[in-house]
Design a protein around this motif. Structure first.
Motif, PDB file in Angstrom:
ATOM      1  N   SER A 276       0.797  -1.224   0.000  1.00 43.82           N
ATOM      2  CA  SER A 276       0.000   0.000   0.000  1.00 43.82           C
ATOM      3  C   SER A 276       0.832   1.277   0.000  1.00 43.82           C
ATOM      4  O   SER A 276       0.295   2.371  -0.153  1.00 43.82           O
ATOM      5  CB  SER A 276      -0.943   0.001   1.214  1.00 43.82           C
ATOM      6  N   PHE A 277       2.139   1.155   0.202  1.00 45.43           N
ATOM      7  CA  PHE A 277       3.011   2.331   0.167  1.00 45.43           C
ATOM      8  C   PHE A 277       4.351   1.924  -0.440  1.00 45.43           C
ATOM      9  O   PHE A 277       4.738   0.764  -0.372  1.00 45.43           O
ATOM     10  CB  PHE A 277       3.212   2.920   1.571  1.00 45.43           C
ATOM     11  N   ASP A 278       5.025   2.877  -1.039  1.00 42.46           N
ATOM     12  CA  ASP A 278       6.303   2.625  -1.712  1.00 42.46           C
ATOM     13  C   ASP A 278       7.426   3.241  -0.883  1.00 42.46           C
ATOM     14  O   ASP A 278       7.572   4.469  -0.822  1.00 42.46           O
ATOM     15  CB  ASP A 278       6.268   3.242  -3.110  1.00 42.46           C
ATOM     16  N   ALA A 279       8.228   2.393  -0.245  1.00 41.99           N
ATOM     17  CA  ALA A 279       9.294   2.874   0.642  1.00 41.99           C
ATOM     18  C   ALA A 279      10.581   3.211  -0.101  1.00 41.99           C
ATOM     19  O   ALA A 279      11.543   3.668   0.524  1.00 41.99           O
ATOM     20  CB  ALA A 279       9.571   1.830   1.718  1.00 41.99           C
ATOM     21  N   ARG A 280      10.631   3.009  -1.402  1.00 42.35           N
ATOM     22  CA  ARG A 280      11.885   3.223  -2.134  1.00 42.35           C
ATOM     23  C   ARG A 280      12.449   4.636  -1.981  1.00 42.35           C
ATOM     24  O   ARG A 280      13.651   4.790  -1.711  1.00 42.35           O
ATOM     25  CB  ARG A 280      11.698   2.876  -3.615  1.00 42.35           C
ATOM     26  N   PRO A 281      11.640   5.693  -2.133  1.00 40.07           N
ATOM     27  CA  PRO A 281      12.207   7.044  -1.973  1.00 40.07           C
ATOM     28  C   PRO A 281      12.774   7.275  -0.566  1.00 40.07           C
ATOM     29  O   PRO A 281      13.832   7.912  -0.433  1.00 40.07           O
ATOM     30  CB  PRO A 281      11.014   7.969  -2.248  1.00 40.07           C
ATOM     31  N   LEU A 282      12.109   6.734   0.444  1.00 36.69           N
ATOM     32  CA  LEU A 282      12.584   6.916   1.812  1.00 36.69           C
ATOM     33  C   LEU A 282      13.887   6.156   2.049  1.00 36.69           C
ATOM     34  O   LEU A 282      14.836   6.682   2.647  1.00 36.69           O
ATOM     35  CB  LEU A 282      11.505   6.460   2.803  1.00 36.69           C
ATOM     36  N   ILE A 283      13.944   4.906   1.572  1.00 39.13           N
ATOM     37  CA  ILE A 283      15.178   4.116   1.725  1.00 39.13           C
ATOM     38  C   ILE A 283      16.334   4.784   0.970  1.00 39.13           C
ATOM     39  O   ILE A 283      17.470   4.855   1.478  1.00 39.13           O
ATOM     40  CB  ILE A 283      14.968   2.675   1.233  1.00 39.13           C
ATOM     41  N   ASP A 284      16.057   5.302  -0.230  1.00 42.41           N
ATOM     42  CA  ASP A 284      17.100   6.000  -0.985  1.00 42.41           C
ATOM     43  C   ASP A 284      17.608   7.207  -0.213  1.00 42.41           C
ATOM     44  O   ASP A 284      18.819   7.471  -0.159  1.00 42.41           O
ATOM     45  CB  ASP A 284      16.565   6.438  -2.354  1.00 42.41           C
ATOM     46  N   ALA A 285      16.692   7.958   0.396  1.00 45.24           N
ATOM     47  CA  ALA A 285      17.077   9.139   1.167  1.00 45.24           C
ATOM     48  C   ALA A 285      17.861   8.748   2.418  1.00 45.24           C
ATOM     49  O   ALA A 285      18.847   9.401   2.784  1.00 45.24           O
ATOM     50  CB  ALA A 285      15.836   9.939   1.547  1.00 45.24           C
ATOM     51  N   MET A 286      17.446   7.672   3.067  1.00 45.63           N
ATOM     52  CA  MET A 286      18.134   7.221   4.280  1.00 45.63           C
ATOM     53  C   MET A 286      19.555   6.758   3.969  1.00 45.63           C
ATOM     54  O   MET A 286      20.452   6.846   4.810  1.00 45.63           O
ATOM     55  CB  MET A 286      17.326   6.099   4.945  1.00 45.63           C
ATOM     56  N   GLY A 287      19.767   6.280   2.751  1.00 46.68           N
ATOM     57  CA  GLY A 287      21.096   5.859   2.343  1.00 46.68           C
ATOM     58  C   GLY A 287      22.084   7.010   2.273  1.00 46.68           C
ATOM     59  O   GLY A 287      23.305   6.794   2.263  1.00 46.68           O
ATOM     60  N   LYS A 288      21.579   8.241   2.224  1.00 52.21           N
ATOM     61  CA  LYS A 288      22.432   9.421   2.190  1.00 52.21           C
ATOM     62  C   LYS A 288      22.627  10.014   3.589  1.00 52.21           C
ATOM     63  O   LYS A 288      23.277  11.055   3.729  1.00 52.21           O
ATOM     64  CB  LYS A 288      21.825  10.468   1.253  1.00 52.21           C
ATOM     65  N   MET A 289      22.056   9.346   4.583  1.00 54.54           N
ATOM     66  CA  MET A 289      22.185   9.796   5.971  1.00 54.54           C
ATOM     67  C   MET A 289      23.298   9.014   6.667  1.00 54.54           C
ATOM     68  O   MET A 289      24.171   8.449   6.010  1.00 54.54           O
ATOM     69  CB  MET A 289      20.832   9.614   6.687  1.00 54.54           C
ATOM     70  N   SER A 290      23.251   8.968   7.977  1.00 53.64           N
ATOM     71  CA  SER A 290      24.225   8.201   8.750  1.00 53.64           C
ATOM     72  C   SER A 290      23.517   7.400   9.823  1.00 53.64           C
ATOM     73  O   SER A 290      22.295   7.341   9.855  1.00 53.64           O
ATOM     74  CB  SER A 290      25.266   9.140   9.386  1.00 53.64           C
ATOM     75  N   PHE A 291      24.320   6.740  10.700  1.00 52.36           N
ATOM     76  CA  PHE A 291      23.809   5.957  11.811  1.00 52.36           C
ATOM     77  C   PHE A 291      22.893   4.824  11.311  1.00 52.36           C
ATOM     78  O   PHE A 291      23.141   4.211  10.285  1.00 52.36           O
ATOM     79  CB  PHE A 291      23.109   6.845  12.849  1.00 52.36           C
TER      80      PHE A 291
END
Length: 353
Positions: free
Chosen positions: A26-41
């Motif tokens: 029901s939701f697409d997490a790809r944009p969030l996972i891609d963004a988190m990959g540019k973060m840390s921790f």
């Protein structure tokens, strides 16, 4: 109003809000996972773990094991795991008895888990026959229905030794005929020939039902069914030997984690010295590495035992219920599963039997 009616009213109040399992479609997490990959921790750890799971799905030679310990199934991830089986995103499952029996089979029979919107004294919960998992409630009377259903299944089978995989397959068959929920891991695994192993199977509602089966049979002087834990290890090792390339998606730790990793060592003991370590490995856990316990041992540590590859592994130290929906939704929407061959490892044992 009588005391029994007061208790019934109070119990109904506490069991008024069902846990709703998340729908990863029901939701697409790809944009969030891609963004988190540019973060840390932990965010970057989760993004890398998700990439590794996608690598497993892309690898045409890789057999994927879903390994579950803990209570995420009760907490709302049950349908996420079911979708992994439904969409050919895992090929085998190793889990605790509680995950498979007390949670999934439980809901397959039509029962529910409930949100604890308030947590009264646990002695009060006991008096109302309500069991608690942190902020989640279970109706003990419903759980006893599971105990008795396992007893009925055991009574219907030939009295001999069964691996947990073999017995759980009978539970899946039972749900196909009598179940009340399509999105049951046990039912879907039966339909898709995905073997489920519970190395500590009787540490669950299954244990109560099987003990009653054995005691009743002994009293009547008839033979009874038993669970063969050694057969579990032998069968799972056989899959590892035949599969070759393998990947692990591990939720929590405990016995299931060690059990699946030990297949590499067991294969070597059997003379298969060329067996490959698990090529890919992801573990999501909150266990602390400082106490030296197996549940918290890192995947790097497991490499020292000759179990996993140090190159393609990722630990994610997070509460699994908060990250499993993101990881699985990302993998579902990237769609690598659409090109995977169905392995149907359960049929390996049908031929052997």
């Amino acid at each position: 109003m009588t005391e029994s009616k007061i208790n019934d009213t109070r119990k109904a109040e506490l069991l008024s809000t069902q846990v709703e399992h998340i729908d990863i479609k029901s939701f697409d997490a790809r944009p969030l996972i891609d963004a988190m990959g540019k973060m840390s921790f932990t965010s970057r750890d989760l993004a890398r773990a998700t990439r590794i799971y996608n690598q497993m799905l892309e690898d045409r030679d890789c057999t994927i094991f879903l390994v579950i310990a803990g209570s995420t199934s009760a907490a709302g991830c049950m349908d996420a795991y079911a979708e992994l089986v439904r969409n050919n995103m895992v090929d085998g499952i190793v889990a605790t008895g509680a995950t498979i029996v007390d949670m999934d089979f439980f809901e397959g029979l039509g029962h529910k888990h409930y949100q604890a919107l308030e947590i009264p004294d646990d002695d009060t919960l006991r008096s109302l026959y309500i069991d608690r998992i942190y902020d989640t409630y279970i109706d003990e009377e419903d759980l006893q229905h599971v105990d008795h259903t396992v007893f009925e299944i055991a009574e219907s089978l030939e009295p001999r030794a069964y691996s947990s995989r073999e017995f759980i397959r009978e539970m899946g068959k039972y749900l196909v005929e009598h179940g009340k929920k399509d999105n049951s891991l046990v039912k879907l695994a039966y339909e898709h020939d995905v073997p489920i192993f519970c190395p500590a199977f009787v540490d669950s509602s299954a244990g109560f039902g099987l003990v009653k089966h054995q005691v009743d049979a002994a009293k009547e002087g008839r033979p009874y069914l038993m669970i063969d834990a050694v057969a579990d290890f032998r069968e799972l090792t056989q899959i590892k030997i035949e599969a070759g390339t393998t990947g692990l998606l591990m939720i929590g730790g405990g016995v299931p984690k060690n059990f699946i990793q030990d297949t590499v060592v067991c294969a070597e003991i059997l003379g298969h010295e060329d067996v490959a370590v698990h090529k890919y490995a992801v573990q999501i856990t909150v266990a602390d590495v400082r106490d030296g316990a197996c549940s918290s041992s890192t995947l790097q540590e497991a490499a020292s035992w000759g179990k996993v590859n140090t190159g393609i592994e990722q630990m994610v130290f997070a509460e699994a219920g908060s990250v499993v929906p993101l990881l699985t939704s990302d993998a579902y929407h990237r769609g690598h599963w659409k090109n995977r061959e169905q392995r149907r490892w359960a049929k390996l044992f049908d031929k052997a039997g």
